[in-house]
Design a protein around this motif. Structure first.
Motif, PDB file in Angstrom:
ATOM      1  N   ARG A 229       0.873  -1.177   0.000  1.00  0.00           N
ATOM      2  CA  ARG A 229       0.000   0.000   0.000  1.00  0.00           C
ATOM      3  C   ARG A 229       0.911   1.228   0.000  1.00  0.00           C
ATOM      4  O   ARG A 229       1.281   1.753   1.047  1.00  0.00           O
ATOM      5  N   LEU A 230       1.289   1.650  -1.195  1.00  0.00           N
ATOM      6  CA  LEU A 230       2.248   2.740  -1.340  1.00  0.00           C
ATOM      7  C   LEU A 230       1.551   4.017  -1.788  1.00  0.00           C
ATOM      8  O   LEU A 230       0.561   3.979  -2.527  1.00  0.00           O
ATOM      9  N   THR A 231       2.095   5.135  -1.351  1.00  0.00           N
ATOM     10  CA  THR A 231       1.535   6.445  -1.686  1.00  0.00           C
ATOM     11  C   THR A 231       2.646   7.369  -2.168  1.00  0.00           C
ATOM     12  O   THR A 231       3.725   7.430  -1.566  1.00  0.00           O
ATOM     13  N   LEU A 232       2.370   8.078  -3.258  1.00  0.00           N
ATOM     14  CA  LEU A 232       3.278   9.111  -3.761  1.00  0.00           C
ATOM     15  C   LEU A 232       2.889  10.438  -3.128  1.00  0.00           C
ATOM     16  O   LEU A 232       1.721  10.831  -3.163  1.00  0.00           O
ATOM     17  N   VAL A 233       3.873  11.122  -2.547  1.00  0.00           N
ATOM     18  CA  VAL A 233       3.635  12.435  -1.952  1.00  0.00           C
ATOM     19  C   VAL A 233       4.666  13.406  -2.502  1.00  0.00           C
ATOM     20  O   VAL A 233       5.874  13.157  -2.424  1.00  0.00           O
ATOM     21  N   CYS A 234       4.178  14.502  -3.067  1.00  0.00           N
ATOM     22  CA  CYS A 234       5.061  15.561  -3.555  1.00  0.00           C
ATOM     23  C   CYS A 234       4.893  16.768  -2.646  1.00  0.00           C
ATOM     24  O   CYS A 234       3.796  17.323  -2.539  1.00  0.00           O
ATOM     25  N   ARG A 235       5.982  17.151  -1.975  1.00  0.00           N
ATOM     26  CA  ARG A 235       5.985  18.327  -1.100  1.00  0.00           C
ATOM     27  C   ARG A 235       7.196  19.176  -1.434  1.00  0.00           C
ATOM     28  O   ARG A 235       8.321  18.672  -1.471  1.00  0.00           O
ATOM     29  N   GLY A 236       6.943  20.453  -1.693  1.00  0.00           N
ATOM     30  CA  GLY A 236       8.036  21.350  -2.020  1.00  0.00           C
ATOM     31  C   GLY A 236       8.821  20.923  -3.244  1.00  0.00           C
ATOM     32  O   GLY A 236      10.027  21.185  -3.343  1.00  0.00           O
ATOM     33  N   GLY A 237       8.154  20.243  -4.177  1.00  0.00           N
ATOM     34  CA  GLY A 237       8.810  19.808  -5.400  1.00  0.00           C
ATOM     35  C   GLY A 237       9.541  18.485  -5.281  1.00  0.00           C
ATOM     36  O   GLY A 237      10.115  18.009  -6.267  1.00  0.00           O
ATOM     37  N   LYS A 238       9.533  17.860  -4.083  1.00  0.00           N
ATOM     38  CA  LYS A 238      10.212  16.574  -3.882  1.00  0.00           C
ATOM     39  C   LYS A 238       9.182  15.453  -3.845  1.00  0.00           C
ATOM     40  O   LYS A 238       8.253  15.476  -3.036  1.00  0.00           O
ATOM     41  N   LEU A 239       9.347  14.454  -4.728  1.00  0.00           N
ATOM     42  CA  LEU A 239       8.406  13.342  -4.830  1.00  0.00           C
ATOM     43  C   LEU A 239       8.958  12.137  -4.075  1.00  0.00           C
ATOM     44  O   LEU A 239      10.031  11.619  -4.397  1.00  0.00           O
ATOM     45  N   GLU A 240       8.202  11.694  -3.058  1.00  0.00           N
ATOM     46  CA  GLU A 240       8.631  10.587  -2.208  1.00  0.00           C
ATOM     47  C   GLU A 240       7.565   9.499  -2.183  1.00  0.00           C
ATOM     48  O   GLU A 240       6.397   9.735  -2.502  1.00  0.00           O
ATOM     49  N   VAL A 241       7.994   8.302  -1.762  1.00  0.00           N
ATOM     50  CA  VAL A 241       7.102   7.151  -1.647  1.00  0.00           C
ATOM     51  C   VAL A 241       6.993   6.766  -0.175  1.00  0.00           C
ATOM     52  O   VAL A 241       8.019   6.585   0.502  1.00  0.00           O
ATOM     53  N   PHE A 242       5.761   6.643   0.309  1.00  0.00           N
ATOM     54  CA  PHE A 242       5.500   6.256   1.691  1.00  0.00           C
ATOM     55  C   PHE A 242       4.595   5.027   1.718  1.00  0.00           C
ATOM     56  O   PHE A 242       3.832   4.778   0.777  1.00  0.00           O
ATOM     57  N   GLU A 243       4.666   4.279   2.810  1.00  0.00           N
ATOM     58  CA  GLU A 243       3.729   3.191   3.041  1.00  0.00           C
ATOM     59  C   GLU A 243       2.525   3.705   3.816  1.00  0.00           C
ATOM     60  O   GLU A 243       2.659   4.549   4.707  1.00  0.00           O
ATOM     61  N   ARG A 244       1.345   3.180   3.483  1.00  0.00           N
ATOM     62  CA  ARG A 244       0.152   3.504   4.255  1.00  0.00           C
ATOM     63  C   ARG A 244       0.056   2.568   5.459  1.00  0.00           C
ATOM     64  O   ARG A 244       0.499   1.412   5.397  1.00  0.00           O
ATOM     65  N   THR A 245      -0.549   3.052   6.521  1.00  0.00           N
ATOM     66  CA  THR A 245      -0.687   2.240   7.729  1.00  0.00           C
ATOM     67  C   THR A 245      -1.837   1.249   7.615  1.00  0.00           C
ATOM     68  O   THR A 245      -1.850   0.223   8.289  1.00  0.00           O
ATOM     69  N   SER A 246      -2.809   1.531   6.761  1.00  0.00           N
ATOM     70  CA  SER A 246      -3.970   0.664   6.593  1.00  0.00           C
ATOM     71  C   SER A 246      -3.769  -0.269   5.405  1.00  0.00           C
ATOM     72  O   SER A 246      -3.179   0.116   4.387  1.00  0.00           O
ATOM     73  N   ASN A 247      -4.275  -1.493   5.534  1.00  0.00           N
ATOM     74  CA  ASN A 247      -4.242  -2.450   4.428  1.00  0.00           C
ATOM     75  C   ASN A 247      -5.527  -2.426   3.605  1.00  0.00           C
ATOM     76  O   ASN A 247      -5.739  -3.300   2.757  1.00  0.00           O
ATOM     77  N   ALA A 248      -6.392  -1.448   3.850  1.00  0.00           N
ATOM     78  CA  ALA A 248      -7.660  -1.373   3.127  1.00  0.00           C
ATOM     79  C   ALA A 248      -7.407  -1.304   1.624  1.00  0.00           C
ATOM     80  O   ALA A 248      -6.471  -0.653   1.158  1.00  0.00           O
ATOM     81  N   SER A 249      -8.267  -1.984   0.860  1.00  0.00           N
ATOM     82  CA  SER A 249      -8.144  -2.008  -0.596  1.00  0.00           C
ATOM     83  C   SER A 249      -8.953  -0.875  -1.209  1.00  0.00           C
ATOM     84  O   SER A 249      -9.992  -0.466  -0.677  1.00  0.00           O
ATOM     85  N   CYS A 250      -8.494  -0.386  -2.355  1.00  0.00           N
ATOM     86  CA  CYS A 250      -9.194   0.708  -3.035  1.00  0.00           C
ATOM     87  C   CYS A 250     -10.354   0.210  -3.887  1.00  0.00           C
ATOM     88  O   CYS A 250     -11.133   1.013  -4.398  1.00  0.00           O
ATOM     89  N   LEU A 251     -10.467  -1.111  -4.056  1.00  0.00           N
ATOM     90  CA  LEU A 251     -11.585  -1.715  -4.769  1.00  0.00           C
ATOM     91  C   LEU A 251     -12.008  -2.980  -4.026  1.00  0.00           C
ATOM     92  O   LEU A 251     -11.179  -3.620  -3.365  1.00  0.00           O
ATOM     93  N   PRO A 252     -13.270  -3.378  -4.133  1.00  0.00           N
ATOM     94  CA  PRO A 252     -13.699  -4.634  -3.513  1.00  0.00           C
ATOM     95  C   PRO A 252     -12.906  -5.820  -4.058  1.00  0.00           C
ATOM     96  O   PRO A 252     -12.452  -5.813  -5.210  1.00  0.00           O
ATOM     97  N   ASP A 253     -12.753  -6.854  -3.232  1.00  0.00           N
ATOM     98  CA  ASP A 253     -11.929  -8.010  -3.600  1.00  0.00           C
ATOM     99  C   ASP A 253     -12.371  -8.645  -4.913  1.00  0.00           C
ATOM    100  O   ASP A 253     -11.539  -9.042  -5.736  1.00  0.00           O
ATOM    101  N   GLU A 254     -13.679  -8.762  -5.129  1.00  0.00           N
ATOM    102  CA  GLU A 254     -14.145  -9.441  -6.343  1.00  0.00           C
ATOM    103  C   GLU A 254     -13.770  -8.665  -7.600  1.00  0.00           C
ATOM    104  O   GLU A 254     -13.575  -9.259  -8.673  1.00  0.00           O
ATOM    105  N   LEU A 255     -13.638  -7.347  -7.487  1.00  0.00           N
ATOM    106  CA  LEU A 255     -13.208  -6.555  -8.642  1.00  0.00           C
ATOM    107  C   LEU A 255     -11.694  -6.603  -8.796  1.00  0.00           C
ATOM    108  O   LEU A 255     -11.185  -6.616  -9.924  1.00  0.00           O
ATOM    109  N   MET A 256     -10.973  -6.644  -7.691  1.00  0.00           N
ATOM    110  CA  MET A 256      -9.516  -6.785  -7.775  1.00  0.00           C
ATOM    111  C   MET A 256      -9.141  -8.090  -8.470  1.00  0.00           C
ATOM    112  O   MET A 256      -8.168  -8.149  -9.234  1.00  0.00           O
TER     113      MET A 256
END
Length: 416
Positions: free
Chosen positions: A384-411
Motif C-alpha cells: 500500500r504505497l503512496t506518492l507524496v510531492c511536497r516542495g517539489g520533492k516526490l517521495e514514496v510512503f507506506e500507508r498504515t492501513s491495508n484497506a483495498s481501493c476496490l472490492p476483492d471481487e473486482l480486484m
C-alpha cells in the motif's frame, strides 16, 4: 441544434451539495513517517523518441446524478454547446463547486465508477463478456489529473514557486497499477471573482434526460509509448451531432466507431425483466443518456481580456493531450461580459507546436511512470504505497492501513 439563448431544458450543474465543508485533510494522514524512496526527475539523453498516443478507444462514460445516494447514469451525456452569439453577460461564480466529484461521492473507492461504467457500456454493446482487465494487460488505471500532477512535478521542480503539493495513493491489481486521486478537499467555495462555471451553464444545454446530472466523465484506453493506459477525465461539453444508427454486428474498431454503434442503441430496459437500475458496492447505476463521438467533445476555459493573450499552453495542453480532447474553446471576458470564444483544435499547427515543445517533459513522464510501476510491483499485491510531492520533492510512503481501493471481487478481475 445550436441556439442563441439560454437553456430551455433545465440546467446541467457542476454545483456541489451545500453540506458543510470539512477541514482540509493532512497530506500525510494514514502514512508511515519515513519515506521508502525519493524519486529524482528522470534525465533524457539525446533527442529521444517522441511520445505519442495511439490506439485511442472509448470504453465507458457516465454522469453523476443528484440522487441522495451515490448514483451514476451510464452512458450519460455531456452538456451540449449552444454556440451563443457574443457578447453576453454571465454572473460571477458563487457557492460550492467540486474539486473531485468522484472523491466526494466515493471517498474509499474512487475508481469504482470506472469499473461499473465500463461493465455497463460493454453490456449495452452486447459484447460477449465484460471488459477483460487482465487480458488487456493494462499498465495504469488513473485519472487524467494524476498524469497532470506528475508532469507538473517534472516541469516545475526548482522553480519559484514550487509545484503545488499533491498525493496519489497506489495499489497493485494483478500487474496493473491503480492510481487513486487524493485531494485535501473535494469541494471549494467559489471566490466570487471567477466566471468559468457560470459560463458553462450559460453556454450549454443539458442533453435530453441528463438535466439532473452534475458532471460527465469519460473513460478511454490508449497506448502511451508502450504503456497501456486507462484514463478517466471530465468532459466540459460536446458539439451536438446527429449520428445515424449502425446496422449489423460489425466489430467496433475505434473510438468513433464505438460511439456510432452506441448511438443507435435504445438504452431503456430491453424487457420487463431487465432492471432499470442496479446497485453494487454502494454505487447505483441507472441507464440513461447517449454516447457521443469522441470527435465532438471539448474543453472550455475562460480568461479575462487582459490575460487571454498570455494563456499558458504549457500548463493547459496536457489537459487535452492526456484525454485526446479534440477541441479547445477559450472564452474571453471583461468582468463576466464574454466578447469572444477562440476555438482551436488538438491537431492545429499551433497546438502541435506546443506538443513538440513539450516532448522532453513527456519523455521524462513516461520514464517516471515506469519507475513508479517498478516500485509498486516490487511491493506486490499487499503493498500500500503512496506518492507524496511536497516542495517539489516526490517521495514514496507506506500507508498504515491495508484497506483495498476496490472490492476483492473486482480486484480479482485483474488477475490471471
Amino acid at each position: 441544434m445550436y441556439g442563441s439563448s439560454a437553456s430551455k431544458r433545465g440546467r446541467f450543474s457542476n454545483s456541489a451539495p451545500s453540506t458543510p465543508l470539512l477541514p482540509d485533510r493532512d497530506i500525510m494522514e494514514g502514512l508511515r513517517p519515513t519515506a521508502l524512496q525519493t524519486f529524482a526527475i528522470p534525465t533524457i539523453t539525446g533527442a529521444g523518441k517522441d511520445v505519442k498516443i495511439i490506439g485511442l478507444e472509448s470504453i465507458g462514460s457516465y454522469n453523476w446524478t443528484t440522487a441522495s445516494s451515490p448514483t451514476i447514469m451510464v452512458p450519460g451525456s455531456p452538456p451540449e454547446w449552444q454556440n451563443r452569439a457574443t457578447p453576453y453577460q454571465v454572473p460571477a461564480d458563487t457557492g460550492l463547486v467540486f474539486v473531485d466529484q468522484n472523491g466526494f461521492r466515493m471517498p474509499s473507492t474512487v475508481l469504482l465508477p470506472i469499473i461499473m461504467a465500463v461493465d455497463e457500456t460493454q453490456d449495452a454493446t452486447d459484447s460477449p463478456g465484460p471488459f477483460d482487465w487482465c487480458g488487456e494487460r493494462i499498465d495504469f488505471v488513473t485519472d487524467r489529473n494524476g498524469l497532470r500532477k506528475l508532469l507538473r512535478w517534472i516541469d516545475d521542480a526548482g522553480t519559484n514557486p514550487t509545484p503545488k503539493d499533491f498525493r496519489i495513493d497506489t495499489q497493485l491489481a494483478g500487474s496493473t497499477v491503480l492510481l487513486n486521486r487524493w485531494e485535501a478537499r473535494t469541494r471549494v467555495t467559489s471566490s466570487g471573482y471567477t466566471y468559468g462555471f457560470n459560463f458553462e451553464k450559460a453556454s450549454t444545454d443539458p442533453a435530453l434526460g441528463c438535466e439532473d446530472s452534475t458532471g460527465h466523465h469519460r473513460i478511454v484506453k490508449y497506448d502511451l509509448n508502450g504503456l497501456k493506459m486507462v484514463v478517466r477525465f471530465e468532459v466540459d461539453a460536446c458539439i451536438p451531432t446527429s449520428v445515424p444508427p449502425k446496422k449489423g454486428g460489425r466489430k467496433v474498431g475505434n473510438v468513433n466507431d464505438l460511439a456510432d454503434t452506441l448511438a443507435g442503441i435504445n438504452l431503456a430496459p430491453r424487457s420487463s425483466a431487465d432492471p432499470i437500475s442496479t446497485t453494487s458496492h454502494g454505487l447505483t447505476v441507472v441507464k440513461g443518456g447517449a454516447v457521443v463521438p469522441h470527435s465532438s467533445i471539448l474543453e472550455l476555459t475562460t480568461r479575462t481580456e487582459r490575460n487571454a493573450a498570455q494563456f499558458d499552453w504549457n500548463d493547459a495542453y496536457p489537459q487535452l493531450f492526456f484525454s485526446q480532447t479534440p477541441h479547445h474553446f477559450l472564452a474571453v471576458h471583461n468582468r463576466g461580459r464574454f466578447v469572444a470564444v477562440n476555438k482551436r483544435g488538438l491537431e492545429s499547427s499551433e497546438l502541435q507546436a506546443v506538443e513538440h515543445r513539450m516532448q522532453p517533459s513527456l519523455q521524462r513522464l513516461c520514464v517516471a511512470l515506469g519507475l513508479i510501476k517498478d516500485i509498486v510491483v516490487k511491493h506486490g499485491q499487499r503493498g500500500r504505497l503512496t506518492l507524496v510531492c511536497r516542495g517539489g520533492k516526490l517521495e514514496v510512503f507506506e500507508r498504515t492501513s491495508n484497506a483495498s481501493c476496490l472490492p476483492d471481487e473486482l480486484m480479482m478481475r485483474f488477475e490471471n
